[in-house]
Design an enzyme around this catalytic site. Sequence first.
Site, PDB file in Angstrom:
ATOM      1  N   TRP A 129     -19.224 -18.284   5.440  1.00 32.85           N
ATOM      2  CA  TRP A 129     -18.858 -19.369   5.273  1.00 32.85           C
ATOM      3  C   TRP A 129     -19.934 -20.441   5.798  1.00 32.85           C
ATOM      4  O   TRP A 129     -20.029 -21.742   4.762  1.00 32.85           O
ATOM      5  CB  TRP A 129     -17.557 -19.912   6.286  1.00 32.85           C
ATOM      6  CG  TRP A 129     -16.452 -19.020   5.716  1.00 32.85           C
ATOM      7  CD1 TRP A 129     -15.760 -17.927   6.085  1.00 32.85           C
ATOM      8  CD2 TRP A 129     -15.867 -19.229   4.387  1.00 32.85           C
ATOM      9  NE1 TRP A 129     -14.955 -17.308   5.469  1.00 32.85           N
ATOM     10  CE2 TRP A 129     -14.975 -17.918   4.263  1.00 32.85           C
ATOM     11  CE3 TRP A 129     -15.924 -19.887   3.243  1.00 32.85           C
ATOM     12  CZ2 TRP A 129     -14.165 -17.868   3.284  1.00 32.85           C
ATOM     13  CZ3 TRP A 129     -15.301 -19.865   2.354  1.00 32.85           C
ATOM     14  CH2 TRP A 129     -14.264 -18.722   2.119  1.00 32.85           C
ATOM     15  N   ASP A 156     -17.124 -26.961  10.866  1.00 31.84           N
ATOM     16  CA  ASP A 156     -15.901 -26.482  10.009  1.00 31.84           C
ATOM     17  C   ASP A 156     -14.826 -25.648  11.117  1.00 31.84           C
ATOM     18  O   ASP A 156     -15.579 -24.422  11.423  1.00 31.84           O
ATOM     19  CB  ASP A 156     -16.675 -25.496   8.859  1.00 31.84           C
ATOM     20  CG  ASP A 156     -15.490 -24.662   7.898  1.00 31.84           C
ATOM     21  OD1 ASP A 156     -14.420 -24.714   8.359  1.00 31.84           O
ATOM     22  OD2 ASP A 156     -15.929 -23.704   7.310  1.00 31.84           O
ATOM     23  N   LYS A 187      -4.481 -21.416   7.795  1.00 31.74           N
ATOM     24  CA  LYS A 187      -4.524 -20.556   8.858  1.00 31.74           C
ATOM     25  C   LYS A 187      -3.623 -20.836  10.029  1.00 31.74           C
ATOM     26  O   LYS A 187      -2.738 -20.179  10.448  1.00 31.74           O
ATOM     27  CB  LYS A 187      -6.040 -20.099   9.042  1.00 31.74           C
ATOM     28  CG  LYS A 187      -6.861 -20.000   7.989  1.00 31.74           C
ATOM     29  CD  LYS A 187      -8.261 -19.992   8.380  1.00 31.74           C
ATOM     30  CE  LYS A 187      -9.025 -19.861   6.845  1.00 31.74           C
ATOM     31  NZ  LYS A 187      -8.936 -18.609   6.198  1.00 31.74           N
TER      32      LYS A 187
HETATM   33  N1  PMP Z   1     -14.464 -22.042   5.947  1.00 36.46           N
HETATM   34  C1  PMP Z   1     -14.062 -21.180   6.614  1.00 36.46           C
HETATM   35  C2  PMP Z   1     -14.165 -20.949   8.088  1.00 36.46           C
HETATM   36  C3  PMP Z   1     -12.677 -20.288   6.213  1.00 36.46           C
HETATM   37  O1  PMP Z   1     -12.247 -19.435   6.806  1.00 36.46           O
HETATM   38  C4  PMP Z   1     -12.522 -20.677   4.880  1.00 36.46           C
HETATM   39  C5  PMP Z   1     -11.697 -19.680   4.312  1.00 36.46           C
HETATM   40  N2  PMP Z   1     -11.155 -18.624   4.756  1.00 36.46           N
HETATM   41  C6  PMP Z   1     -13.130 -21.788   4.255  1.00 36.46           C
HETATM   42  C7  PMP Z   1     -13.989 -22.481   4.683  1.00 36.46           C
HETATM   43  C8  PMP Z   1     -12.682 -22.154   2.660  1.00 36.46           C
HETATM   44  O2  PMP Z   1     -11.341 -22.410   2.659  1.00 36.46           O
HETATM   45  P1  PMP Z   1     -10.685 -22.905   1.116  1.00 36.46           P
HETATM   46  O3  PMP Z   1     -10.356 -21.563   0.566  1.00 36.46           O
HETATM   47  O4  PMP Z   1      -9.493 -23.541   1.666  1.00 36.46           O
HETATM   48  O5  PMP Z   1     -11.616 -23.489   0.387  1.00 36.46           O
END
Ligand code: PMP
Length: 368
Positions: A104, A179, A203
């Site tokens: 991520w 994040d 989540k």
């Molecule tokens: N950052 C993290 C730490 C994530 O776990 C996720 C999704 N699993 C995201 C960003 C991306 O999220 P989204 O699908 O809402 O764009």
Amino acid sequence: MTPLTRPYNFAAGPATLPQAVLEQAAAELLDWQGRGVSVMEMSHRSEAFEGILADCEARLRRVLAVPSDFAVLFMQGGAQAQNALVPLNLARARPVAVAVTGLWSAKSLAEAARYTNACACADTRPACTQWPSPAGWALPAGAAYVQICANETVHGVEAPLHAWPDLAALGSDAALVVDASSNILTHSVPWPRVGLLYACAQKNLGIAGLTLVFVRRSLLGQAAPACPTVFNYTDAAANRSMTNTPPTYAIYLAGLTLAWLEREGGLAQMAERAQARSSTVYAAIDTSGGFYRSAVEPGARSRINVPFTLATPELTTRFLDAATAAGLLNLKGHKAVGGVRASLYNAMPLAGAQALVAHMQQFARSHG
Ligand code: PMP
């Protein structure tokens, strides 16, 4: 209270919700509090929805002890949109840095580089099995911000709270961007170190469609001219997240989830439970004699997403099939890393982690 008869859902997100939240949403689906309409059917400008939004923000501020000099923004686009919106709103043509610790944060770096000069101030690829000590980070001079991913949902690496960088102490006046998509509401936030923190809702905060942004007000007012108006933090703060129609139902469900969290004992209780759930699963891995393996260094093991591997892909498939048959759902690891991943968000009861451990032990006995 109805006994939990549903299977345990270990999905990484969208993820399991507290049953009490689903039941309340179901009970209120057709008629919210005698108004004769569903929350889904309400104007976002109505007094009723204004109340729902204000209640959700008040709960967030209370639960997370958000300081008053932070704006709370209810945005859309998911957490990944923030990879573009953070540089568009904060970079102002200055360099930025990202600590790359997993999938991520790697995405955050790649997207930021489309908007400004972005570098990795730390990079644990390809293994992504540790939390690099901030003391060793290469911080660019004049950086607008330094970004971390507090919990790498795919690799199962979580920054220990004490290791969130104190950038001022490291001689940088960059803002810390976090994040926290997969571990928000599982421990307290060291706000004095933070400039901006964001998290998608699907989540620990309800359902997809909503992204929370907590931003220090002193960082507002610097958006690039190219920043879309509906994604401009300054506008969102000024318009109380009503620049356009916000994700009303997702905000309502976030409010219900926060009310549940408060009834259950708040953040301290959530932190305790996260520790209890994850240590149960790690203990099963560590005592399996190598049948199950966790690649992550013990000090960086996530309390929220626990990835582990078995000896072969065939054995992994058999493990997952047997888990599904036993009512333990969605344990397949992310396609980038394979293996197994147990996501243990706030709504997962300890009994779910214990049921997983029982399955792990039984499977190891019959296949070891
Ligand atoms: N950052 C993290 C730490 C994530 O776990 C996720 C999704 N699993 C995201 C960003 C991306 O999220 P989204 O699908 O809402 O764009």
